[in-house]
Design a protein around this motif. Structure first.
Motif, PDB file in Angstrom:
ATOM      1  N   UNK A  88       0.847  -1.210   0.000  1.00  0.00           N
ATOM      2  CA  UNK A  88       0.000   0.000   0.000  1.00  0.00           C
ATOM      3  C   UNK A  88       0.875   1.250   0.000  1.00  0.00           C
ATOM      4  N   UNK A  89       1.949   1.236   0.787  1.00  0.00           N
ATOM      5  CA  UNK A  89       2.885   2.380   0.760  1.00  0.00           C
ATOM      6  C   UNK A  89       3.415   2.573  -0.658  1.00  0.00           C
ATOM      7  N   UNK A  90       3.794   1.463  -1.304  1.00  0.00           N
ATOM      8  CA  UNK A  90       4.355   1.546  -2.665  1.00  0.00           C
ATOM      9  C   UNK A  90       3.316   2.094  -3.645  1.00  0.00           C
ATOM     10  N   UNK A  91       2.061   1.700  -3.481  1.00  0.00           N
ATOM     11  CA  UNK A  91       1.004   2.244  -4.353  1.00  0.00           C
ATOM     12  C   UNK A  91       0.932   3.760  -4.194  1.00  0.00           C
ATOM     13  N   UNK A  92       1.037   4.239  -2.945  1.00  0.00           N
ATOM     14  CA  UNK A  92       0.985   5.673  -2.689  1.00  0.00           C
ATOM     15  C   UNK A  92       2.195   6.394  -3.262  1.00  0.00           C
ATOM     16  N   UNK A  93       3.368   5.774  -3.132  1.00  0.00           N
ATOM     17  CA  UNK A  93       4.604   6.417  -3.621  1.00  0.00           C
ATOM     18  C   UNK A  93       4.620   6.512  -5.144  1.00  0.00           C
ATOM     19  N   UNK A  94       3.836   5.671  -5.781  1.00  0.00           N
ATOM     20  CA  UNK A  94       3.775   5.662  -7.235  1.00  0.00           C
ATOM     21  C   UNK A  94       2.992   6.861  -7.769  1.00  0.00           C
ATOM     22  N   UNK A  95       2.248   7.516  -6.908  1.00  0.00           N
ATOM     23  CA  UNK A  95       1.379   8.626  -7.315  1.00  0.00           C
ATOM     24  C   UNK A  95       1.990   9.960  -6.886  1.00  0.00           C
ATOM     25  N   UNK A  98      -9.052  -2.060   9.646  1.00  0.00           N
ATOM     26  CA  UNK A  98      -8.159  -2.023   8.483  1.00  0.00           C
ATOM     27  C   UNK A  98      -8.185  -0.655   7.808  1.00  0.00           C
ATOM     28  N   UNK A  99      -9.354  -0.045   7.765  1.00  0.00           N
ATOM     29  CA  UNK A  99      -9.435   1.302   7.180  1.00  0.00           C
ATOM     30  C   UNK A  99      -8.558   2.277   7.986  1.00  0.00           C
ATOM     31  N   UNK A 100      -8.593   2.146   9.319  1.00  0.00           N
ATOM     32  CA  UNK A 100      -7.769   3.034  10.159  1.00  0.00           C
ATOM     33  C   UNK A 100      -6.281   2.777   9.944  1.00  0.00           C
ATOM     34  N   UNK A 101      -5.923   1.543   9.581  1.00  0.00           N
ATOM     35  CA  UNK A 101      -4.504   1.252   9.307  1.00  0.00           C
ATOM     36  C   UNK A 101      -4.062   1.801   7.953  1.00  0.00           C
ATOM     37  N   UNK A 102      -4.949   1.723   6.968  1.00  0.00           N
ATOM     38  CA  UNK A 102      -4.580   2.141   5.609  1.00  0.00           C
ATOM     39  C   UNK A 102      -4.440   3.657   5.510  1.00  0.00           C
ATOM     40  N   UNK A 139      -4.150   9.415  -4.079  1.00  0.00           N
ATOM     41  CA  UNK A 139      -4.692   8.967  -5.368  1.00  0.00           C
ATOM     42  C   UNK A 139      -4.714   7.441  -5.463  1.00  0.00           C
ATOM     43  N   UNK A 140      -3.955   6.787  -4.587  1.00  0.00           N
ATOM     44  CA  UNK A 140      -3.914   5.320  -4.607  1.00  0.00           C
ATOM     45  C   UNK A 140      -4.952   4.711  -3.668  1.00  0.00           C
ATOM     46  N   UNK A 141      -5.855   5.522  -3.133  1.00  0.00           N
ATOM     47  CA  UNK A 141      -6.701   4.984  -2.056  1.00  0.00           C
ATOM     48  C   UNK A 141      -7.660   3.887  -2.539  1.00  0.00           C
ATOM     49  N   UNK A 142      -8.217   4.023  -3.733  1.00  0.00           N
ATOM     50  CA  UNK A 142      -9.117   2.955  -4.207  1.00  0.00           C
ATOM     51  C   UNK A 142      -8.330   1.662  -4.409  1.00  0.00           C
ATOM     52  N   UNK A 143      -7.170   1.779  -5.048  1.00  0.00           N
ATOM     53  CA  UNK A 143      -6.345   0.575  -5.265  1.00  0.00           C
ATOM     54  C   UNK A 143      -5.961  -0.060  -3.932  1.00  0.00           C
ATOM     55  N   UNK A 144      -5.664   0.769  -2.936  1.00  0.00           N
ATOM     56  CA  UNK A 144      -5.276   0.236  -1.627  1.00  0.00           C
ATOM     57  C   UNK A 144      -6.460  -0.486  -0.976  1.00  0.00           C
ATOM     58  N   UNK A 145      -7.638   0.119  -1.049  1.00  0.00           N
ATOM     59  CA  UNK A 145      -8.818  -0.523  -0.469  1.00  0.00           C
ATOM     60  C   UNK A 145      -9.135  -1.830  -1.204  1.00  0.00           C
ATOM     61  N   UNK A 146      -8.935  -1.817  -2.520  1.00  0.00           N
ATOM     62  CA  UNK A 146      -9.179  -3.048  -3.283  1.00  0.00           C
ATOM     63  C   UNK A 146      -8.217  -4.151  -2.857  1.00  0.00           C
TER      64      UNK A 146
END
Ligand code: FES
Length: 171
Positions: free
Chosen positions: A23-30, A55-59, A35-42
């Motif tokens: 999830x961190x890597x998804x965020x760093x890619x943006x 889990x939402x509080x962790x993400x 902007x990575x929040x939907x992908x992270x939730x998925x």
């Protein structure tokens, strides 16, 4: 494998370090991590089938967001589940073309076959039935999605075959 043998994902456990890193890597890619929040939730949903409050509080902080902000996104996006769902999720289109093509008759069939109403899960935990907005398959209305596979040209027999796993997706 019987339903009793299926191991349910534990949504009260913290996310694995591997998933947190992903999830961190998804965020760093943006340019903006949020902007990575939907992908992270998925990704969380792929692992646990739904996104729990814990889990939402962790993400959220992994993407520089507040839990309230992330919850706003999660509840707006109708393919993110904020409540437990069954092993399979059946999304029955509830938009205008499907209504014109008798989708209510199919919903009645599902209610009878599954013994549940939209929003509920079968007692064995197999299927959650949810209404959804247009699935973009109007030329084959009425349409539904089961386990991310799209099906159209539905009638009661085809619907039964889909649930039984004997029908093909995307006619
Ligand atoms: S209205 Fe049902 S797929 Fe478009």
């Amino acid at each position: 494998m019987s339903t009793a043998d299926i191991i349910e994902p534990r949504t009260d456990e913290p996310l694995s370090e591997q998933l947190r890193d992903e999830i961190r890597a998804l965020g760093e890619h943006e340019a903006h991590p949020r902007a990575a929040c939907i992908a992270a939730l998925q990704r969380v949903q792929e692992e646990y089938r739904w996104v729990s409050d814990a889990h939402l509080r962790e993400v959220a902080p992994l993407l520089g967001m507040s839990p309230a902000d992330l919850d706003g996104v999660a509840t707006y996006f109708n393919l993110i589940f904020r409540r437990p769902v069954g092993r399979r999720v059946l999304l029955l289109c509830d938009s205008v073309t499907c209504w014109l093509m008798q989708r209510e008759r199919l919903e009645a069939h599902l209610r009878h076959r599954l013994g549940i109403v939209p929003g509920q899960t079968t007692p064995d935990g197999d299927i959650t039935l949810l209404p959804t907005v247009c699935l973009g398959h109007c030329d084959h209305a009425p349409a539904m999605m089961l386990d991310n596979e799209l099906y159209g040209d539905l009638d009661e027999q085809r619907m039964d075959a889909i649930i039984d796993g004997t029908a093909k997706a995307m006619p």
